[in-house]
Write a protein that holds these residues in place. Structure first.
Motif, short mmCIF file in Angstrom:
data_model
loop_
_atom_site.label_atom_id
_atom_site.label_comp_id
_atom_site.label_asym_id
_atom_site.label_seq_id
_atom_site.Cartn_x
_atom_site.Cartn_y
_atom_site.Cartn_z
N ASP A 181 29.10 -24.48 -30.58
CA ASP A 181 30.31 -25.16 -31.07
C ASP A 181 31.25 -24.20 -31.79
N TRP A 182 30.69 -23.16 -32.41
CA TRP A 182 31.50 -22.20 -33.16
C TRP A 182 32.52 -21.48 -32.28
N MET A 183 32.31 -21.48 -30.96
CA MET A 183 33.23 -20.82 -30.04
C MET A 183 34.53 -21.61 -29.89
N ARG A 184 34.50 -22.89 -30.27
CA ARG A 184 35.67 -23.77 -30.14
C ARG A 184 36.16 -23.84 -28.69
N ASP A 185 35.22 -23.77 -27.76
CA ASP A 185 35.52 -23.91 -26.34
C ASP A 185 35.22 -25.35 -25.94
N PRO A 186 36.23 -26.13 -25.58
CA PRO A 186 35.99 -27.55 -25.27
C PRO A 186 35.07 -27.77 -24.07
N ASP A 187 34.90 -26.75 -23.24
CA ASP A 187 34.03 -26.88 -22.07
C ASP A 187 32.57 -26.54 -22.38
N ILE A 188 32.32 -25.93 -23.55
CA ILE A 188 30.95 -25.57 -23.93
C ILE A 188 30.73 -26.09 -25.35
N HIS A 189 30.76 -27.38 -25.50
CA HIS A 189 30.73 -27.98 -26.83
C HIS A 189 29.81 -29.20 -26.83
N SER A 190 29.12 -29.42 -27.94
CA SER A 190 28.14 -30.50 -28.02
C SER A 190 28.76 -31.89 -27.87
N THR A 191 30.06 -32.01 -28.12
CA THR A 191 30.72 -33.31 -28.02
C THR A 191 31.25 -33.61 -26.63
N THR A 192 31.28 -32.60 -25.75
CA THR A 192 31.85 -32.80 -24.42
C THR A 192 30.86 -32.55 -23.28
N TRP A 193 29.75 -31.87 -23.55
CA TRP A 193 28.83 -31.50 -22.48
C TRP A 193 28.03 -32.71 -22.01
N GLU A 194 27.96 -32.91 -20.71
CA GLU A 194 27.08 -33.93 -20.12
C GLU A 194 26.15 -33.22 -19.17
N TRP A 195 24.87 -33.29 -19.42
CA TRP A 195 23.93 -32.45 -18.68
C TRP A 195 23.37 -33.11 -17.44
N ASP A 196 22.64 -32.31 -16.66
CA ASP A 196 22.05 -32.73 -15.38
C ASP A 196 20.69 -33.38 -15.64
N PHE A 197 20.73 -34.54 -16.28
CA PHE A 197 19.53 -35.30 -16.63
C PHE A 197 19.94 -36.77 -16.58
N VAL A 198 19.04 -37.68 -16.22
CA VAL A 198 19.47 -39.07 -16.08
C VAL A 198 19.76 -39.73 -17.43
N THR A 199 19.19 -39.23 -18.51
CA THR A 199 19.52 -39.79 -19.81
C THR A 199 20.87 -39.26 -20.28
N PRO A 200 21.75 -40.13 -20.78
CA PRO A 200 23.05 -39.65 -21.28
C PRO A 200 22.87 -38.71 -22.45
N ALA A 201 23.75 -37.73 -22.55
CA ALA A 201 23.66 -36.74 -23.62
C ALA A 201 23.69 -37.38 -25.00
N ALA A 202 24.54 -38.40 -25.19
CA ALA A 202 24.67 -39.04 -26.50
C ALA A 202 23.36 -39.69 -26.93
N ALA A 203 22.67 -40.35 -26.00
CA ALA A 203 21.40 -41.01 -26.33
C ALA A 203 20.34 -39.97 -26.69
N TRP A 204 20.30 -38.87 -25.94
CA TRP A 204 19.32 -37.83 -26.21
C TRP A 204 19.59 -37.16 -27.55
N LYS A 205 20.85 -36.90 -27.85
CA LYS A 205 21.17 -36.27 -29.13
C LYS A 205 20.70 -37.13 -30.30
N HIS A 206 20.75 -38.44 -30.13
CA HIS A 206 20.28 -39.32 -31.21
C HIS A 206 18.77 -39.22 -31.40
N THR A 207 18.00 -39.43 -30.33
CA THR A 207 16.54 -39.43 -30.48
C THR A 207 15.99 -38.03 -30.73
N HIS A 208 16.65 -37.01 -30.17
CA HIS A 208 16.12 -35.64 -30.32
C HIS A 208 16.67 -34.94 -31.55
N ASN A 209 17.99 -34.80 -31.61
CA ASN A 209 18.60 -34.08 -32.73
C ASN A 209 18.47 -34.86 -34.04
N ASP A 210 18.83 -36.15 -33.98
CA ASP A 210 18.86 -36.94 -35.22
C ASP A 210 17.47 -37.31 -35.71
#
Length: 427
Positions: A140-169
């Motif tokens: 996130d420190w790069m301030r690149d909107p294409d490589i940022h935790s708020t915009t990245w959606e990964w190649d996994f069936v679980t949505p990034a937002a749901a995973w960030k909650h159970t994993h990161n939070d």
């Protein structure tokens, strides 16, 4: 746990801790999502046995040393690090395009093998070294909107937002705290002797054998927090919202892997082979991710903790819990890349938002600090760690042996403090 946080200088009150409840990824907050806070000084009523020899002053010094490491890495992030992640992304995307293109000709066995192999490596790189780490906010420190935790959606069936909650939070906050960290067994496996045994646990090995090749689906279901809904900690409205988000993500993944690529291969007479190739690539990625995650959390030497052991936890104690609750994988630079540098799981759990390419240098200091403070530093080659994790899956399918059961029942439980100043919301 959020990507970056400010370290508290004083311990907030219990009421202030409650105020940390918030909506995460569009999902209403639950009791599980509440962030504990660091105690300013002192220590828990009872430290883990591996750290019982350390005084409060020792733990404080250890915390200061690790803070200094973190601060130094943050201060030296720069162009070299940015070039690294951009290079990995270029390689990953090249492999994916080349893999899918080769699968168009997969009626030939050599093209099928080459295309599947390239797509498998691309998916592993995207999930492990790119997606997982981008979603932790490491870039996130790069301030690149294409490589940022708020915009990245990964190649996994679980949505990034749901995973960030159970994993990161949740997981990175409550690491290996039984009853708090649901990643201990992902709500379907018994992975610790202190977890009660139920007759259904006899299916531990069978469940894990199915979970490995379909790991992304297991994580997607886990991220719905069905247990929290059952216990009334998550509303049905929030579950409905998460189900819709997961449905949209499934459509996206199926369209890409099981419709677009096979249909494009039909004119070349390779439709069925391309479908099989994309399915195989997903299964290979899933088995690899499952193995890496289990090696980092479940081999011999990794500790679990009770809620009493984190009551009054300071920043240094939080670091110790991450160190004792994780395990590394030894190996080559290529292996570290393919694991997303989660082969440095100890360093990742202590510093989840530092760039993954810097973990190798942190690991040298971390091992020395563990040795100096008399703390274990659990590591080993991948085959050994996989064997130990699977051995635990089989062992815990059965009830505890009499000695284990007696130890669990008779273990002294320290008295609770009236204020319950839980510890450790960190980056």
């Amino acid at each position: 746990m959020t990507a970056t946080t400010n370290r508290p200088t004083t311990a907030p009150t219990r009421a202030a801790g409650a105020a940390l409840d918030a909506t995460v990824g569009g999902t209403a907050s639950t009791k599980q999502a509440r962030k504990p806070v660091l105690a300013a000084s002192g220590g828990p009523l009872k430290r883990p046995s591996a750290a019982a020899h350390l005084s409060d002053a020792d733990v404080e010094r250890l915390g200061q040393e690790l803070d200094a490491i973190r601060d130094r890495i943050i201060a030296t992030r720069g162009a070299k690090d940015a070039a690294y992640i951009r290079r990995v992304i270029r390689v990953q995307r090249t492999l994916e395009v080349a893999g899918r293109a080769t699968l168009l000709l997969s009626k030939k066995k050599s093209a099928f093998v080459a295309g599947t192999a390239m797509l498998s490596v691309a998916k592993i790189l995207e999930n492990m070294e790119i997606g997982h780490n981008v979603l932790h906010g490491q870039w996130d420190w790069m301030r690149d909107p294409d490589i940022h935790s708020t915009t990245w959606e990964w190649d996994f069936v679980t949505p990034a937002a749901a995973w960030k909650h159970t994993h990161n939070d949740l997981h990175h906050t409550w690491t290996n705290v039984l009853g708090k960290d649901k990643d201990v067994g992902y709500s379907v496996l018994r992975m610790d002797e202190d977890q009660p045994w139920h007759p259904s646990n006899i299916f531990n090995p069978a469940i894990n054998m199915v979970l490995a090749p379909f790991f992304e689906w297991g994580i997607a279901i886990y991220d719905l927090e069905l247990e929290a809904v059952k216990e009334g900690e998550k509303s049905k409205a929030a579950l409905k919202k998460d189900l819709k988000a997961m449905g949209r993500k499934i459509v996206r993944q199926f369209t890409k892997d099981y419709a677009a690529t096979p249909l494009a291969a039909v004119p070349f007479g390779s439709g069925k082979q391309a479908l099989l190739g994309t399915f195989t690539a997903n299964a290979i990625r899933n088995v690899w991710a499952h193995s890496v995650i289990f090696c980092g959390h479940f081999p011999d030497g990794v500790d679990t903790f009770t809620e009493e052991e984190i009551e009054g936890e300071t920043r240094g104690d939080w670091y110790i819990r991450q160190m004792l609750g994780s395990a590394n994988i030894s190996g080559s630079k290529l292996m570290h890349l393919m694991t997303g540098n989660l082969s440095h799981q100890i360093e990742h759990h202590c510093f989840p938002d530092l760039p993954s390419n810097r973990y190798h240098e942190v690991a040298v200091e971390m091992r020395e600090i563990c040795q100096r403070y008399g703390l274990p530093y659990t590591t080993g080659p991948l085959p050994k760690q996989v064997y130990q994790a699977w051995a635990k899956v089989f062992r815990l399918a059965l009830p505890n042996k009499p000695k284990q059961a007696a130890k669990a029942v008779n273990a002294p439980v320290p008295p609770r403090r009236s204020a319950f100043p839980l510890a450790a919301h960190q980056g």
